[in-house]
Motif scaffolding. Structure first.
Motif, mmCIF file in Angstrom:
data_model
loop_
_atom_site.group_PDB
_atom_site.id
_atom_site.type_symbol
_atom_site.label_atom_id
_atom_site.label_comp_id
_atom_site.label_asym_id
_atom_site.label_seq_id
_atom_site.Cartn_x
_atom_site.Cartn_y
_atom_site.Cartn_z
ATOM 1 N N VAL A 165 11.789 10.254 2.298
ATOM 2 C CA VAL A 165 11.039 8.838 2.495
ATOM 3 C C VAL A 165 11.750 8.153 3.872
ATOM 4 O O VAL A 165 12.812 7.909 3.618
ATOM 5 N N SER A 166 10.954 8.172 4.741
ATOM 6 C CA SER A 166 11.599 7.552 6.149
ATOM 7 C C SER A 166 11.973 5.845 5.908
ATOM 8 O O SER A 166 13.314 5.869 6.501
ATOM 9 N N THR A 167 11.441 5.379 5.030
ATOM 10 C CA THR A 167 12.131 4.082 5.025
ATOM 11 C C THR A 167 13.343 4.115 3.841
ATOM 12 O O THR A 167 14.000 2.955 3.817
ATOM 13 N N MET A 168 13.472 5.171 3.349
ATOM 14 C CA MET A 168 14.859 5.080 2.445
ATOM 15 C C MET A 168 15.836 5.878 3.009
ATOM 16 O O MET A 168 16.941 5.839 2.297
ATOM 17 N N LEU A 169 15.689 6.557 4.040
ATOM 18 C CA LEU A 169 16.676 7.316 4.735
ATOM 19 C C LEU A 169 17.676 6.159 5.684
ATOM 20 O O LEU A 169 17.182 5.279 5.975
ATOM 21 N N LEU A 209 0.568 -1.243 0.138
ATOM 22 C CA LEU A 209 -0.010 0.017 -0.195
ATOM 23 C C LEU A 209 0.746 1.177 -0.186
ATOM 24 O O LEU A 209 0.621 2.087 -0.740
ATOM 25 N N PHE A 210 1.890 1.384 0.636
ATOM 26 C CA PHE A 210 2.663 2.228 0.873
ATOM 27 C C PHE A 210 3.631 2.665 -0.319
ATOM 28 O O PHE A 210 3.495 3.608 -0.855
ATOM 29 N N SER A 211 3.959 1.557 -0.860
ATOM 30 C CA SER A 211 4.706 1.570 -2.221
ATOM 31 C C SER A 211 4.008 2.286 -3.267
ATOM 32 O O SER A 211 4.361 2.891 -4.258
ATOM 33 N N ARG A 219 17.606 9.584 10.840
ATOM 34 C CA ARG A 219 16.362 9.750 10.204
ATOM 35 C C ARG A 219 15.582 11.034 10.720
ATOM 36 O O ARG A 219 15.040 11.870 9.699
ATOM 37 N N LYS A 220 15.667 11.237 12.030
ATOM 38 C CA LYS A 220 15.022 12.420 12.582
ATOM 39 C C LYS A 220 15.664 13.848 12.079
ATOM 40 O O LYS A 220 14.934 14.604 12.059
ATOM 41 N N ARG A 221 16.755 13.690 11.725
ATOM 42 C CA ARG A 221 17.836 14.617 11.182
ATOM 43 C C ARG A 221 17.186 15.459 10.045
ATOM 44 O O ARG A 221 16.972 16.536 9.806
ATOM 45 N N HIS A 222 16.840 14.265 9.114
ATOM 46 C CA HIS A 222 16.322 14.850 7.973
ATOM 47 C C HIS A 222 14.503 15.168 8.042
ATOM 48 O O HIS A 222 14.201 16.224 7.668
#
Length: 203
Positions: free
Chosen positions: A55-59, A17-19, A71-74
């Motif tokens: 994209v959180s899952t790509m960081l 669903l996310f993709s 991840r939080k930094r971005h």
């Protein structure tokens, strides 16, 4: 084992669903040099504007860091945040996120019933802003839904762009931007008065 299989099925379905939603947003998948922001990112060109998505899952993911500071930094420095909800999740409360930069949250969730009724993937949309962010167009559809088609994509990208523009006029941001401009101007003037401005073509 049955529970583990069921969880695996749910995870795979959620990832699908996310993709599927990400494909709705972006035009290109970019390969990035190094890994400071991940190896890939999503990019779109819309109305002559270049849009890059974190994209959180790509960081970058750090196994030893429970807070995932990379991840939080971005994500914590993004002005507009899109939250894609899956399954039976609680109502999003923006007060749980503490960031000076995050000003607008756009919450999106696929609505199975509406998708069946309309014969097309349909998303429920919600938008919440920090105090001080003025209203911005386009207005939410009267029924709170957009469909996964060209019209829905145009609406969403326009909303995201205008959300960022409206955020820059919010009191906290406006003062920070003004201070940054003053600092940059002071640096330019200091460089010019010290004789460094000759190479810039002055005079």
């Amino acid at each position: 084992a049955g529970l583990d299989v069921e969880r695996t099925k749910q995870s795979v379905f959620s990832l699908f669903l996310f993709s599927f939603f990400l494909c709705f947003l972006f035009s290109f998948l970019l390969t990035l040099p190094g890994d400071s922001t991940g190896t890939h990112s999503l990019y779109s060109n819309f109305n002559d504007l270049d849009i890059m998505f974190h994209v959180s899952t790509m960081l970058p993911y750090t196994p030893d860091d429970p807070q995932q500071l990379q991840r939080k930094r971005h994500l914590g420095n993004d002005v507009v945040v899109v939250l894609f909800q899956e399954g039976d999740c609680p109502v999003f409360d923006p007060r749980v996120i503490h960031s000076f930069f995050n000003h607008v949250f756009v919450v999106i969730k696929k609505d199975k019933k509406e998708s069946r009724n309309r014969g097309e993937t349909t998303y429920r949309i919600g938008v919440v802003s920090k105090v001080g962010v003025q209203n911005f167009l386009p207005t939410l559809p009267h029924d709170g839904y957009i469909m996964k088609n060209e019209e829905g994509r145009n609406w969403l990208l326009t909303k995201l762009i205008n959300a960022e523009r409206a955020s820059y006029q919010a009191p906290g941001f406006a003062k920070a931007i003004e201070r940054t401009r003053e600092q940059l101007m002071s640096q330019i003037m200091a460089q010019f008065h010290s004789g460094g401005g000759g190479s810039a073509g002055w005079g």
